[in-house]
Each structure stands twice: as C-alpha cells, then as structure tokens.
Write an enzyme that holds these catalytic residues in place. Structure first.
Site, short mmCIF file in Angstrom:
data_model
loop_
_atom_site.label_atom_id
_atom_site.label_comp_id
_atom_site.label_asym_id
_atom_site.label_seq_id
_atom_site.Cartn_x
_atom_site.Cartn_y
_atom_site.Cartn_z
N ARG A 185 80.78 44.43 46.62
CA ARG A 185 81.66 43.34 47.04
C ARG A 185 81.59 43.16 48.56
NH1 ARG A 185 86.53 44.55 47.78
NH2 ARG A 185 86.82 45.75 45.87
N ASP A 208 81.26 19.18 54.73
CA ASP A 208 80.65 19.51 53.44
C ASP A 208 79.26 18.88 53.44
OD1 ASP A 208 79.79 19.61 50.78
OD2 ASP A 208 81.83 19.46 49.99
C1 LIG Z 1 79.98 20.33 43.47
C2 LIG Z 1 80.56 20.11 44.81
C3 LIG Z 1 81.51 20.98 45.34
C4 LIG Z 1 82.07 22.15 44.57
O1 LIG Z 1 81.13 23.12 44.33
P1 LIG Z 1 81.11 24.06 43.02
O2 LIG Z 1 79.87 24.86 43.21
O3 LIG Z 1 81.09 23.19 41.82
O4 LIG Z 1 82.35 24.89 43.08
C5 LIG Z 1 81.96 20.73 46.63
N1 LIG Z 1 81.53 19.67 47.34
C6 LIG Z 1 80.64 18.81 46.85
C7 LIG Z 1 80.20 17.65 47.68
C8 LIG Z 1 80.13 18.99 45.57
O5 LIG Z 1 79.24 18.09 45.09
#
Ligand SMILES: *Cc1c(COP(=O)(O)O)cnc(C)c1O
Length: 386
Positions: free
Chosen positions: A53, A179
C-alpha cells in the site's frame, strides 16, 4: 531515475521508469505482485519497499512515467480516476471550503464534490469556464480553495484557457486543478500553462484498451505532493500492480494511438458537419467550433472525442442503437470506437442539475479502426435514425 527532459514525448513514454531488470536484463520490468517485502534486519528495507500500500515497484514505474510525461516531479496512481480525485480533494480542502468547477465537468466529479464532500461541509459552485469574466466574478465572490477545470469538456468539447484560469485561481489563493483525461499529456500539458495539479482517469486514453481502471494525480507542488502521497498511503485507494503494468504498457503507444484517434475523429467530424441532417457538431478541430483557436494554441491536436446534435431525442436514441462498428457503451479513449447517449448513460448522474445534457446529443469516442469503416458506420446509423 533517468532524466527525460531532453527526450521527445514517445521516447519518454517508452523509457521513463522502464529500466531493464538489473538481475535478468528483462527489457520489460517484471510485475511485482508481492504485498510485502523482506527486510534485511528490522527497518532495513530493499529499495525502500516494505508493504505494497505504501509502495510497489510496478506502481512506482508507472508513476515515474506519468510524471515525466506531464513534466511534473510527482505522480500518484490510484484505483480509479475518482479515487485519485477524492484523495486530492481531501488533501487540499477542509470543512467549510468551497470548490468552483465548470458547469460541464465529468458527472462523477460533480457527484463526488456535491454528494461526498457536501457532507463534510464543502460547497460546490459551478460556472461557465469559457467565460473568464464569469469565472473572475464567481471566484471573487466565493473565494474557493480549488478551481477545477476540465478542458476539453464533455460532451460539448468546450475549450477553456488554462493559463488565464490558473492566474485567476492564484490571485485568489486557490489551487488550479486540470482534468487532462480527454487531451492526455501528448496533446496538452497543463502544468506548463500554470496549473498546480493534473488529474487523469487513466481508464481512458492512458490505459487505452478499455481493460483497466485507474487514476493519477500529478503535481510539481511539493506540499500538495506530500499530502496526496500521505492520503494514497493512509486511505489506501492504490492502483494494483497488474493494472499499473497494463497502464504502463498502454502509455508506451499513446502518441501513435492518439495520432490515429484524432485523424479518424476529424474525418467523422467533417462528414457530420457536411450532412444537413445533423444540427450541430462539437469538435474543437472544426474551425466553426468556438474553442478552435484556443485549442490550436493550448493543445498540439484536437483529440478523438466529438459530439453532435440531432433534431430530436428520438433520432439521437435511434442513432446510438443503430451502429455496428461503434459499440454502445460508456467510457472512452480505447482503441475501439464507442457511441454513447449522454443524457441516459454517462451523464445520468447529473440529470436535474445545471449539468444536465439534452436528449438530442450523441457522443462518439472515435477509435483507431479503419477510417472508411467508421465513416460508413456513422452514415448508416444516420440513415436508420432519420
Ligand atoms: C472517466 C472520467 C473520470 C473518472 O475516472 P474513473 O476512472 O472512471 O474513476 C474523471 N474525469 C473524466 C474526464 C473522465 O472521463
């Protein structure tokens, strides 16, 4: 760790964190599945490894690779994109704080912030991120700790200026998070535009083959890195060694895949834009897209995601159920093309909120199959739907 600063993107993608095994010379470092490591006397660890972990060689290799590609000092790999976002938000927020995010962020991010962090007295305010005046106003009014930016966004592929938004965040003392799931570091490197943290759903383009779930938090801010590392260890939503290995394998071909994804996406976007049955196409590669000029400046390509609007919800639903090469499924970024009906699938969790997506919208994750098959499939589905 080798210095990859002077190497091109793909050289770094293929070699960062991938030193051949010192014992056997295996060119691909082996997957280390062990949950615990032998100690040569109490606390005398080999390579710093103790319990998985806290650290695992295969996860570390991926973290080195992802950090190098984003031009960061630190990356942390999590069991999913949302697990990474959760660890990041816990690291930078305390009860009473506010997050300002785009009014079209990933639905799961909105749900996490609203419904999980809401219980810890964190306030979520949404704003139109492409409207800098609106963002300035909202940030001044709410004094957030975090400005959460997703660009290009989903499903309308809106492009917002990371440089301007990071400046607005910093003036208010907020952390600017981007993101970067849709663009990937191959097309966009947010830290170079002033962002403090990049998050990824590695489930998408980085893994690239729809066979792994993972997330990453990437930063060059030592304080944030220390906190995220602590949360990764102490809360434990780590990525498994096998998934880390698959993701590393995927990333090695990221550039060639994304080149093909966007070539195919452009062909489909142009075909759709020229079809009078299609009301509107959302792809930043089209000069008609409002984010086109900014995308040209901020990104080195336009990516493989696009959406379009048909005249009625009935047509849109019929379309998504009429393709045969495009598979009807959630998610994106894999080698195979996927078609999605956002209002009832990916964006179902934001129905009834300000993030709701109209029932006339269809989203495509354009894969790397032969382009003529993809174009023919979209044409055929349009014929069936309208
Ligand atoms: C899919 C996605 C997430 C979340 O990710 P997971 O791996 O499904 O938890 C976050 N941001 C964007 C833009 C995504 O497409």
């Amino acid at each position: 760790m080798a210095n990859h600063e002077n190497h091109g993107f793909s050289t770094t993608a293929i070699h960062a964190g991938q030193t051949p095994d010192p014992v056997t010379g295996a060119v691909v470092p082996p997957i280390v599945l062990a949950s615990t490591h032998m100690q040569d006397g109490v606390g005398n660890l080999r390579g710093g490894y103790e319990y998985a972990r806290g650290g695992n060689p295969t996860r570390d290799a991926l973290q080195v690779q992802v950090a190098a590609l984003e031009g960061a000092t630190h990356a942390f790999a999590f069991a999913s994109g949302l697990a990474g976002e959760d660890a990041l938000l816990r690291s930078v927020l305390v009860p009473g704080d506010t997050i300002v995010m785009g009014n079209d962020v990933y639905g799961g991010t909105h749900r996490l912030a609203r419904r999980i962090f809401g219980r810890w007295d964190v306030t979520v305010v949404t704003v139109e991120m492409t409207d800098l005046e609106a963002v300035r106003h909202t940030v001044a009014e709410h004094q957030p700790k975090v400005l959460w930016v997703e660009t290009p966004s989903n499903p309308f592929m809106k492009v917002s200026s990371i440089q301007d938004l990071a400046e607005i965040a910093h003036e208010a003392g907020a952390t600017a998070v981007v993101d970067n799931t849709f663009a990937t570091p191959y097309l966009q490197r947010p830290l170079e535009w002033g962002a403090d943290v990049v998050v990824h759903s590695m489930t998408k383009y980085l893994g690239g083959h729809s066979d792994v779930l993972g997330g990453a938090v990437v930063t060059s801010n030592a304080e944030i890195a220390e906190q995220v590392g602590f949360h990764q260890f102490a809360a434990g939503a780590v990525m498994s060694p096998f998934e880390a290995w698959l993701t590393t394998r995927g990333i090695k071909t990221l550039a060639v895949r994304v080149d093909r994804h966007q070539e195919n996406a452009m062909a489909i976007a142009e075909m759709l834009a020229g079809d009078p049955r299609v009301a509107e196409v959302f792809y930043p590669g089209l000069p008609s897209h409002p984010g086109h000029e900014l995308a040209k400046k901020q990104m080195s390509g336009f990516g493989g995601m696009l959406s379009f609007r048909l005249d009625t919800g009935v047509q849109a639903k019929k379309f998504v159920e009429s393709t045969s090469v495009f598979t009807l499924a959630e998610s994106l970024g894999g080698v195979e093309s996927l078609v999605n009906y956002p209002c009832e699938m990916t964006h179902a969790s934001v129905r009834g909120t300000e993030l709701e997506v109209p029932d006339t919208i269809v989203r495509l994750s354009v894969g790397i199959e032969s382009v003529e098959d993809l174009v023919a499939d979209v044409k055929k589905a349009l014929d069936s739907a309208i």
